[in-house]
Scaffold this active site. Structure first.
Site, PDB file in Angstrom:
ATOM      1  N   ARG A 323       0.826  -1.210   0.000  1.00  0.00           N
ATOM      2  CA  ARG A 323       0.000   0.000   0.000  1.00  0.00           C
ATOM      3  C   ARG A 323       0.860   1.260   0.000  1.00  0.00           C
ATOM      4  O   ARG A 323       0.427   2.312  -0.492  1.00  0.00           O
ATOM      5  CB  ARG A 323      -0.972  -0.007   1.186  1.00  0.00           C
ATOM      6  CG  ARG A 323      -2.057   1.063   1.073  1.00  0.00           C
ATOM      7  CD  ARG A 323      -3.082   0.952   2.186  1.00  0.00           C
ATOM      8  NE  ARG A 323      -4.125  -0.015   1.912  1.00  0.00           N
ATOM      9  CZ  ARG A 323      -5.334   0.294   1.466  1.00  0.00           C
ATOM     10  NH1 ARG A 323      -5.654   1.547   1.207  1.00  0.00           N
ATOM     11  NH2 ARG A 323      -6.239  -0.653   1.274  1.00  0.00           N
ATOM     12  N   GLU A 726      -9.129   6.698   7.491  1.00  0.00           N
ATOM     13  CA  GLU A 726      -7.693   6.830   7.259  1.00  0.00           C
ATOM     14  C   GLU A 726      -7.268   8.067   6.472  1.00  0.00           C
ATOM     15  O   GLU A 726      -6.246   8.685   6.800  1.00  0.00           O
ATOM     16  CB  GLU A 726      -7.180   5.571   6.556  1.00  0.00           C
ATOM     17  CG  GLU A 726      -7.248   4.343   7.431  1.00  0.00           C
ATOM     18  CD  GLU A 726      -6.883   3.068   6.686  1.00  0.00           C
ATOM     19  OE1 GLU A 726      -6.103   2.276   7.225  1.00  0.00           O
ATOM     20  OE2 GLU A 726      -7.386   2.879   5.572  1.00  0.00           O
TER      21      GLU A 726
END
Length: 778
Positions: A323, A726
């Protein structure tokens, strides 16, 4: 049929500002956490014994003094585990519950003392004598690379175009490196578990976990029993931030092993110091980069390697470093690009998930590259950013070959530039710095594009269970966990809206593997997306049955049965919702349903480095202004303006809170929260006395936060909303770069300061001195 007068709206449907369902309990202290639960009679307490070496063979262990200590019932080691001594979430068999024969980091659990009280267990654990034979160790990521330590996970490469062609075409090329520090989760409620043995092989575990199903499977694995014998319950957590996605498994497993061995309930709760020492954190990274660009600042080629300190085992380091690469581009199109991950083993605690899951580290590295270009060309970095934004066809393909089809970053940045008065304030900052000898200011506006979905495709599913009781009250259960982020409130609003009843008619019960099986972690900002849609599916099924019942019972068309605020309209008549449900119950209509949802469109081929790992993107931008004392390196954040995209917000009050909290947590990571290991591999920042999280006094003096109310998710999500957990954390990059600008002023902004994160006052001061020395040489 009871005739009711119509009302305009329900109280607490979607898109409404509603208080957190436990907010008042948090404030008054009445919210019940695991340590508040009444303990069953005869409850025992376990305490871990941790390694005092970073890498060593265990020569011998002397338990005699501990075994004879008051209140001690027994001591658990690897030999007491009836099943498999492994809790690796990626099934690599590299993450033992208890070390056996060798320890691989300072703080690794070797044993657990079980006693009648927690204090007795804690004191006895300190009396165990372990003899070690030391082995070479590597703590730092570059040290591990130099020592040729292995990778804990297969590296990822993302590649598009031809970087050699890109660099050959570029008029300017810069090479550099950056260190990005880790971060401790520092949740208010530490790790904790309470295990209660049942008959046969059954056991119930109350765990502070973000991933009840994984905890269920790990407990079953160490006990050697099937998943159906293990029930994991989670009512709420006092914070998680990713630290309870995999790390809770250790404590649940130890409590369960002890409970089954001694036939009594067992609780385990470590001290904060041991919690911080024995559990994983945000990965710290070393980023090496090479950038090619033209004289206008347009990027031609990027070649970067993201090396991560992963710790002694794989844990989630593979997907975390993946990621990081996915977000190295942030909002920018790279014509020719090669990005590589390097997840390195080290003799430190195994690092794990943390809010953003590698995305923040990738984005910070990418933004440093933008900053490099700005200083090299003498331009405002915002000009460079806008010149490289993703655009129309031909400039909308990511390094992992997903097209950016929902791009709104241009509008977000333009609106924030105007509302924050960025241009005039930057001009004022430059003027202030010309006249101020000691205090320097900096101002920066940075964007955010964050992909939403688990990159492990199978995790993009959720279940929910909805019961409508005969009195018209509704009980809701789903696989998501509540850790203070307001998930329970949002999903309850979804169900209230579906049935068109007031929110106080909905009760959300504790997440339990016995109600909704095979759930995914509450992570990747997907809690509302997944569980909201699953709950809506369950409500849809019940409503369809009720509509068929009403049409048949009252002789009307199904289209004439309409759920209105707290009533059901059947033809021309209206019936109170509770009376309608009572009638349906009397007619033997099934008033319960299990809902399910899986995210559409996504796919990912890791070996090829291409696919569509994300369902959509969330966007945002922040503008921060700081003041830096160049004699000490100390600074303060004077003002921050944020405009953030949450689509059509399910609950604007909760979403604003998430944006504010995410930003402050990100600011702490990038400025004050420094993790430090000594040369023996001991974590020295393991308590509030040595690890500085942001205080109320550290928040921006002026803090303006707005949601992009015009945004609507083009994908079919719950209420057309977007994830908010997030993405806001990365808005804090504006603070790091504003500090960098203030430092750069001492060399007339000609040199990129290259301040590593966290930008502690010491690092800022050293950067200022380096810049002054470089300016003198010029």
């Amino acid at each position: 049929m009871n005739v009711m007068q119509p009302i305009d709206r329900i109280r607490g449907g979607v898109h409404e500002k509603e208080r957190h369902e436990s907010g008042h309990k948090h404030v008054t202290g009445s919210a019940e956490y695991i340590d508040d639960m009444p303990e069953p009679a005869g409850t025992l307490h376990a305490y871990l014994g941790l390694s005092q070496r970073a890498h060593a063979e265990i020569v011998s262990i002397d338990f005699s003094e501990a075994s004879s200590s008051p209140g001690v019932v027994g001591i658990l080691t690897a030999e007491d585990i009836p099943g498999e001594n492994d809790i690796s979430p990626v099934h690599r068999h590299d993450d033992p519950v208890f070390a056996a024969g060798k320890v691989e980091f300072h703080g690794q659990p070797i044993f657990a003392v079980v006693a009648g009280t927690r204090e007795a267990a804690r004191r006895a654990a300190a009396r165990v004598k372990v003899e070690y034979r030391d082995l070479p160790h590597a703590i730092d990521v570059l040290e591990a690379a130099e020592a040729d330590y292995p990778l804990v996970f297969d590296p990822l490469k993302l590649e598009r175009g031809d970087i050699e062609t890109g660099f050959a075409k570029a008029r300017n090329v810069i090479e550099g490196e950056m260190r990005i520090g880790g971060q401790d989760h520092f949740y208010l409620e530490g790790q904790i578990a309470l295990a209660i043995p049942g008959e046969d092989d059954e056991i119930v575990v109350h765990s502070s976990t973000q991933h009840p199903s994984e905890t269920q499977h790990m407990v079953g694995q160490v006990l050697g029993v099937a998943a159906h014998a293990v029930t994991v319950n989670v009512r709420r957590m006092g914070g998680g931030f990713g630290g309870k996605e995999t790390q809770a498994n250790l404590f649940a497993a130890v409590a369960a092993i002890a409970a089954k061995k001694y036939g009594r309930a067992v609780k385990i709760r470590p001290d904060r110091d041991d919690d911080m020492t024995a559990t994983g954190k945000r990965h710290d990274f070393h980023v090496g980069y090479r950038i090619g660009f033209d004289d206008e600042g347009r990027i031609e080629a990027i070649d970067a390697t993201y090396s991560a300190r992963c710790g002694f085992s794989a844990d989630l380091s593979g997907p975390v470093t993946d990621r990081a690469l996915f977000h190295a581009d942030n909002c920018y199109f790279f014509p020719h690009v090669r990005l590589r991950s390097k997840p390195l083993k080290t003799n430190t605690v195994s690092n794990t998930a943390f809010r953003g899951f590698g995305g923040p580290q990738g984005m910070v590295g990418g933004e440093r590259m933008i900053e490099e270009i700005g200083y090299a060309l003498g331009k405002d970095p915002l000009e460079i950013r806008k010149a490289n934004f993703y655009g129309d066809e031909g400039r909308n393909l990511t390094p992992y070959h997903q097209r950016v089809e929902d791009n709104i970053i241009g509008r977000i940045v333009e609106e924030l530039e105007t509302s924050a008065d960025y241009a005039a304030r930057r001009k004022a900052v430059l003027a202030f710095n010309r006249d101020s000898r000691i205090v320097k200011r900096g101002i920066t506006l940075t964007p955010v594009k964050f992909g939403i979905s688990f990159t492990k495709t199978e995790y993009n599913q959720a279940g929910a269970l909805v019961h409508v009781y005969a009195d018209g009250s509704i009980q809701l259960n789903h696989g998501g966990t509540e850790m203070g982020q307001g998930l329970y409130t949002k999903v309850a609003q979804v169900v209230a809206d579906a049935f068109q009843v007031d929110l106080d008619r909905i009760r959300v019960t504790a997440t339990s593997t016995s109600k909704v099986p095979n759930t995914s972690a509450t992570a990747a900002s997907s809690g509302s997306d997944l569980n909201g849609m699953a709950a809506a599916d369950a409500a849809r099924q019940i409503k369809a049955r009720l509509i068929r019942f009403a049409a048949e019972c009252y002789g009307v068309a199904e289209s004439d049965v309409v759920f209105e605020p707290n009533v059901v309209r059947v033809g021309a008549e209206r019936m109170a919702f509770s009376a309608f449900i009572k009638a349906a119950y009397g007619a033997r209509v099934q008033l319960s349903a299990a809902g399910f949802y899986k995210t559409p469109k996504i796919h990912w081929d890791r070996a090829e480095g291409r696919g569509r790992p994300f369902f959509y993107y969330a966007y945002g931008a922040s503008c921060s202004e700081v003041s830096v004392d160049t004699l000490t390196g100390e600074y303060q954040v004077d003002r921050t303006d944020i405009l953030h995209d949450v689509g059509r917000s399910l609950n604007p009050a909760i979403d604003i809170g998430q944006v504010e909290g995410g930003f402050v947590q990100g600011m702490g990571w990038l400025t004050t929260e420094e993790l430090w290991w000594d040369d023996k591999g001991r974590l020295r920042t393991h308590a509030p006395s040595t690890y500085k999280i942001p205080l109320a006094s550290d928040r921006p003096r002026i803090f303006n936060v707005k949601l992009a109310e015009w945004s609507v998710n083009r994908e079919e999500t719950i209420g057309r909303s977007k994830a908010v957990g997030e993405p806001p954390l990365m808005l804090a990059i504006s603070v790091l770069e504003a500090i960098s600008m203030a430092a750069a002023s001492v060399a007339d902004y000609r040199i990129c300061p290259r301040i590593d994160a966290p930008a502690t006052p010491e690092r800022v001061l050293m950067a200022i001195e380096r810049l002054r020395a470089a300016a003198r040489k010029e």
